[in-house]
Write a protein that holds these residues in place. Structure first.
Motif, PDB file in Angstrom:
ATOM      1  N   UNK A 524       0.804  -1.225   0.000  1.00  0.00           N
ATOM      2  CA  UNK A 524       0.000   0.000   0.000  1.00  0.00           C
ATOM      3  C   UNK A 524       0.838   1.277   0.000  1.00  0.00           C
ATOM      4  N   UNK A 525       2.085   1.172  -0.381  1.00  0.00           N
ATOM      5  CA  UNK A 525       2.944   2.350  -0.431  1.00  0.00           C
ATOM      6  C   UNK A 525       2.947   3.018  -1.800  1.00  0.00           C
ATOM      7  N   UNK A 526       2.114   2.539  -2.712  1.00  0.00           N
ATOM      8  CA  UNK A 526       2.007   3.118  -4.045  1.00  0.00           C
ATOM      9  C   UNK A 526       0.583   2.903  -4.549  1.00  0.00           C
ATOM     10  N   UNK A 527       0.277   3.458  -5.700  1.00  0.00           N
ATOM     11  CA  UNK A 527      -1.078   3.365  -6.223  1.00  0.00           C
ATOM     12  C   UNK A 527      -1.513   1.943  -6.493  1.00  0.00           C
ATOM     13  N   UNK A 528      -0.665   1.188  -7.163  1.00  0.00           N
ATOM     14  CA  UNK A 528      -0.980  -0.209  -7.472  1.00  0.00           C
ATOM     15  C   UNK A 528      -0.423  -1.111  -6.376  1.00  0.00           C
ATOM     16  N   UNK A 529      -1.221  -2.042  -5.940  1.00  0.00           N
ATOM     17  CA  UNK A 529      -0.776  -2.935  -4.872  1.00  0.00           C
ATOM     18  C   UNK A 529       0.292  -3.893  -5.403  1.00  0.00           C
ATOM     19  N   UNK A 530       1.346  -4.030  -4.640  1.00  0.00           N
ATOM     20  CA  UNK A 530       2.462  -4.900  -5.004  1.00  0.00           C
ATOM     21  C   UNK A 530       2.632  -5.953  -3.920  1.00  0.00           C
ATOM     22  N   UNK A 531       2.621  -7.216  -4.346  1.00  0.00           N
ATOM     23  CA  UNK A 531       2.752  -8.323  -3.405  1.00  0.00           C
ATOM     24  C   UNK A 531       3.998  -9.141  -3.732  1.00  0.00           C
ATOM     25  N   UNK A 532       4.311 -10.111  -2.867  1.00  0.00           N
ATOM     26  CA  UNK A 532       5.541 -10.887  -3.055  1.00  0.00           C
ATOM     27  C   UNK A 532       5.556 -11.617  -4.393  1.00  0.00           C
ATOM     28  N   UNK A 533       4.396 -12.057  -4.869  1.00  0.00           N
ATOM     29  CA  UNK A 533       4.386 -12.770  -6.158  1.00  0.00           C
ATOM     30  C   UNK A 533       4.808 -11.853  -7.307  1.00  0.00           C
ATOM     31  N   UNK A 534       4.500 -10.551  -7.187  1.00  0.00           N
ATOM     32  CA  UNK A 534       4.932  -9.606  -8.225  1.00  0.00           C
ATOM     33  C   UNK A 534       6.449  -9.452  -8.202  1.00  0.00           C
ATOM     34  N   UNK A 535       7.032  -9.422  -7.009  1.00  0.00           N
ATOM     35  CA  UNK A 535       8.485  -9.330  -6.894  1.00  0.00           C
ATOM     36  C   UNK A 535       9.163 -10.582  -7.441  1.00  0.00           C
ATOM     37  N   UNK A 536       8.534 -11.731  -7.213  1.00  0.00           N
ATOM     38  CA  UNK A 536       9.068 -12.970  -7.778  1.00  0.00           C
ATOM     39  C   UNK A 536       9.126 -12.892  -9.299  1.00  0.00           C
ATOM     40  N   UNK A 537       8.048 -12.404  -9.898  1.00  0.00           N
ATOM     41  CA  UNK A 537       7.999 -12.309 -11.356  1.00  0.00           C
ATOM     42  C   UNK A 537       9.017 -11.296 -11.878  1.00  0.00           C
ATOM     43  N   UNK A 538       9.210 -10.192 -11.148  1.00  0.00           N
ATOM     44  CA  UNK A 538      10.211  -9.201 -11.542  1.00  0.00           C
ATOM     45  C   UNK A 538      11.604  -9.814 -11.598  1.00  0.00           C
ATOM     46  N   UNK A 539      11.876 -10.707 -10.658  1.00  0.00           N
ATOM     47  CA  UNK A 539      13.191 -11.341 -10.562  1.00  0.00           C
ATOM     48  C   UNK A 539      13.158 -12.755 -11.144  1.00  0.00           C
ATOM     49  N   UNK A 540      12.232 -12.997 -12.061  1.00  0.00           N
ATOM     50  CA  UNK A 540      11.991 -14.338 -12.566  1.00  0.00           C
ATOM     51  C   UNK A 540      13.215 -15.042 -13.116  1.00  0.00           C
ATOM     52  N   UNK A 541      14.046 -14.325 -13.861  1.00  0.00           N
ATOM     53  CA  UNK A 541      15.220 -14.951 -14.474  1.00  0.00           C
ATOM     54  C   UNK A 541      16.180 -15.469 -13.412  1.00  0.00           C
ATOM     55  N   UNK A 542      16.449 -14.626 -12.393  1.00  0.00           N
ATOM     56  CA  UNK A 542      17.363 -15.050 -11.331  1.00  0.00           C
ATOM     57  C   UNK A 542      16.744 -16.148 -10.468  1.00  0.00           C
ATOM     58  N   UNK A 543      15.446 -16.044 -10.198  1.00  0.00           N
ATOM     59  CA  UNK A 543      14.768 -17.078  -9.408  1.00  0.00           C
ATOM     60  C   UNK A 543      14.901 -18.429 -10.104  1.00  0.00           C
ATOM     61  N   UNK A 544      14.653 -18.443 -11.405  1.00  0.00           N
ATOM     62  CA  UNK A 544      14.740 -19.700 -12.161  1.00  0.00           C
ATOM     63  C   UNK A 544      16.173 -20.232 -12.175  1.00  0.00           C
ATOM     64  N   UNK A 545      17.135 -19.339 -12.340  1.00  0.00           N
ATOM     65  CA  UNK A 545      18.538 -19.767 -12.360  1.00  0.00           C
ATOM     66  C   UNK A 545      18.941 -20.371 -11.016  1.00  0.00           C
ATOM     67  N   UNK A 546      18.525 -19.729  -9.932  1.00  0.00           N
ATOM     68  CA  UNK A 546      18.848 -20.265  -8.598  1.00  0.00           C
ATOM     69  C   UNK A 546      18.252 -21.666  -8.428  1.00  0.00           C
ATOM     70  N   UNK A 547      16.980 -21.808  -8.823  1.00  0.00           N
ATOM     71  CA  UNK A 547      16.311 -23.102  -8.640  1.00  0.00           C
ATOM     72  C   UNK A 547      16.977 -24.172  -9.502  1.00  0.00           C
ATOM     73  N   UNK A 548      17.265 -23.833 -10.746  1.00  0.00           N
ATOM     74  CA  UNK A 548      17.887 -24.806 -11.636  1.00  0.00           C
ATOM     75  C   UNK A 548      19.279 -25.203 -11.156  1.00  0.00           C
ATOM     76  N   UNK A 549      19.909 -24.325 -10.388  1.00  0.00           N
ATOM     77  CA  UNK A 549      21.234 -24.631  -9.843  1.00  0.00           C
ATOM     78  C   UNK A 549      21.148 -25.398  -8.523  1.00  0.00           C
ATOM     79  N   UNK A 550      19.911 -25.717  -8.084  1.00  0.00           N
ATOM     80  CA  UNK A 550      19.762 -26.548  -6.884  1.00  0.00           C
ATOM     81  C   UNK A 550      19.154 -25.881  -5.681  1.00  0.00           C
TER      82      UNK A 550
END
Length: 603
Positions: A524-550
């Motif tokens: 609620x610190x900005x006009x559009x609500x931002x949740x943890x799932x949105x942050x995950x998608x923003x960092x999707x490439x790194x998240x996937x790389x971390x998971x694929x690396x174990x």
């Protein structure tokens, strides 16, 4: 000459492999079994005079002569009941094994001849996390015909959800469809679990005795002689009185939430826990609420009430042994029989399931008693209310740092309704405890929510609100152990300035390297609500790389919203970053779960 306690290296390897596949209850059993063998082999002069304990020898593996007790558990209740049943069967000298659903080899199902399934329901009719793959197999096309199988299913659920015990009823129906013989109707236990589970277990034990009649001598016994007096053991049914050391708000004055950091002493309890475990708390109802209910019903707190052979004053029944803040369908049904009100009868009709769910979610017992007045006796009221049950809280500390303390991150559930205060029983009870007072507690093991055995593995932690609690424990434990793996935290709450829980600790962890990355979602610190799932998608490439690396992925928080949205985000990441189709993404996430690399502690 070898030392007396020498163990060959090959044996070390075998023992480690075996231990890694077993639950703690099985490890305790094995420790007693091997101790019994050792005791039998030692010279007579070494025997210690003490009362012997009997432990059954290891069961045979012939499916025709064995009962399999399979369980799926989200908060520990199904595991507890399954373990009780397993131990009762073993005490009869019958062969049995206890298996968590995600450790069951599905290829064995075709050979099973006696199977008891104890399964909780997650949310509105879903399987618990540890049972998803097993349930999908049983409900799917690959499930074998089961003409030789006899089975029984006990489901645990919450009648405030429209699909009450939905997953266990699906399993029960599917096993029958596959040709198996149902030994008794599926048990559907509400939150007053023992009301249904007790009779179901009794009948199941009788059926096990009939199906697995011992053919001769009883199962071999090993004698275990304790070397020292056993320490007092505190459990769910015999909790430890933990002293409150600290009860401190950790949200700012401008926050619309009251979140507290609570520290309790476990000194002298012998209670042990690991990061990922939960603390069970037995709450006591607030005197104000008890007084309101007595006033509304016109009953007297001092009147003695006999319920199922136990006598207590009515005020004590209501204060310590009955749910008063949670409204249930069974109670409304009992109320409807007395009130004879058309509006209540309409609410209880099958076609009004959604309206009923909304009413149960937005009202408490006192509201229903006032809305539909009726006459109650003390025994009738006690019998209609379900028993008070303990609440489980994710532990926010590691014993590597806190030693004989346990820490909680508590969200105080409190609100106004009709100009009157309302609250959640356990969060209110805990938030009102002053330093020096005590709280009845026990440890609830959560073996599916564990740090990687390989400390070099990276971990991704995703939590919103008080769901950050276990990740505080994770980071503490990894830092103290000198783990080489990286730690990445995704955290969300409404506002940065008032709701950033443990802000200074996370900042220090980033500074000293015990936390490598943090992504924050303040909705609620900005006009559009931002949740943890949105942050995950923003960092999707790194998240996937971390998971694929174990990397291992952990999610803690609300099951019906946050956890589902995070699950959907991970599937989207698999599609976008891994080039997988819908089915491939789902299989990818299922595989992570099966490997223990995608774990959820949701409620």
């Amino acid at each position: 000459m070898l030392a007396p306690n020498y163990v060959p290296e090959a044996h070390h390897t075998l023992i480690a492999e075996l231990a890694g596949t077993l639950e703690s209850s099985s490890l305790h059993w094995l420790s007693g079994y091997f101790a019994g063998i050792a005791q039998a082999r030692q010279p007579a002069r070494e025997a210690v005079a003490a009362p012997p304990l009997s432990v059954a020898a290891a069961p045979a593996t012939d499916a025709a002569q064995r009962l399999t007790v399979l369980y799926g558990s989200q908060t520990g209740n199904a595991k507890r009941l399954a373990t009780q049943l397993y131990e009762q069967v073993q005490a009869q000298g019958l062969e049995a094994r206890l298996v968590r659903a995600d450790q069951y080899k599905t290829k064995e199902l075709k050979d099973e001849q006696l199977l008891y399934v104890v399964m909780s329901t997650q949310g509105d009719g879903d399987a618990p996390d540890d049972s998803i793959a097993w349930v999908e197999f049983v409900l799917g096309k690959r499930a074998p015909k089961l003409p030789r199988l006899k089975y029984a299913v006990l489901g645990l659920g919450d009648s405030s959800y429209p699909s009450f015990c939905g997953i266990s009823q699906k399993v029960d129906a599917r096993l029958a469809e596959l040709g198996a013989q149902r030994l008794q109707d599926a048990g559907t236990a509400d939150l007053d679990i023992d009301t249904v589970a007790g009779p179901w277990q009794t009948k199941a034990l009788e059926q096990a005795r009939e199906a697995l009649k011992p053919g001769g001598a009883a199962a071999p016994q090993a004698t275990v002689t304790p070397l020292h007096p056993q320490a007092e053991k505190f459990t769910r049914d015999r909790p430890f009185q933990a002293e409150v050391l600290l009860n401190q708000p950790i949200t700012g004055r401008d926050s619309d939430r009251d979140v507290r950091h609570i520290e309790l002493s476990l000194e002298g309890s012998n209670l042990q826990y690991e990061p990922g475990d939960a603390l069970g708390v037995w709450p006591v109802q607030d005197d104000t609420l008890v007084a309101r209910i007595l006033e509304t019903t016109g009953l007297n707190a001092a009147d003695t009430v006999d319920h199922q052979g136990t006598q207590r004053p009515l005020g004590e029944w209501l204060g310590r042994y009955r749910e008063l803040t949670v409204l249930t369908r069974p109670f409304l049904t009992a109320l409807a029989e007395r009130a004879q009100q058309a509006s209540l009868n309409e609410l209880l009709k099958p076609e009004a399931r959604e309206q009923l769910a909304a009413y149960l979610g937005g009202h408490q017992l006192i509201d229903a008693l006032r809305q539909w007045p009726s006459r109650w006796s003390g025994p009738e009221l006690v019998a209609a209310l379900r028993p008070l049950t303990p609440r489980l809280y994710s532990i926010a500390s590691s014993t590597a740092v806190s030693e004989d303390e346990v820490h909680l991150t508590l969200g105080h559930v409190a609100f106004e309704q009709d100009g009157e205060s309302r609250w959640g029983v356990a969060s209110h009870f805990l938030s009102e405890r002053a330093e020096g007072e005590t709280v009845p507690v026990f440890i609830e093991e959560n073996s599916r929510f564990r740090l990687p055995a390989d400390s070099a593995r990276d971990i991704i932690m995703i939590g919103a609100g008080t769901g950050v609690a276990p990740f505080r424990a994770f980071v503490q434990a990894r830092a103290e152990a000198g783990a080489d793996g990286r730690n990445w935290l995704f955290f969300g709450n409404p506002h940065f300035t008032s709701d950033f829980l443990y802000q200074t600790e996370w900042q220090q962890a980033l500074k000293d390297g015990s936390l490598n990355r943090i992504d924050l979602a303040f909705s609620r610190d900005q006009g559009d609500k931002v949740y943890v799932q949105h942050k995950l998608l923003e960092q999707g490439a790194d998240v996937y790389d971390w998971i694929q690396a174990g990397a291992h992925v952990y999610v803690c928080g609300d099951a019906n919203r946050m956890a589902r949205d995070v699950n959907a985000a991970l599937l989207e990441i698999a599609r976008d970053q891994g080039g997988l189709d819908e089915e491939g993404a789902r299989q990818w996430l299922d595989d992570l779960s099966a490997q223990g690399r995608y774990a959820r502690d949701v409620y």
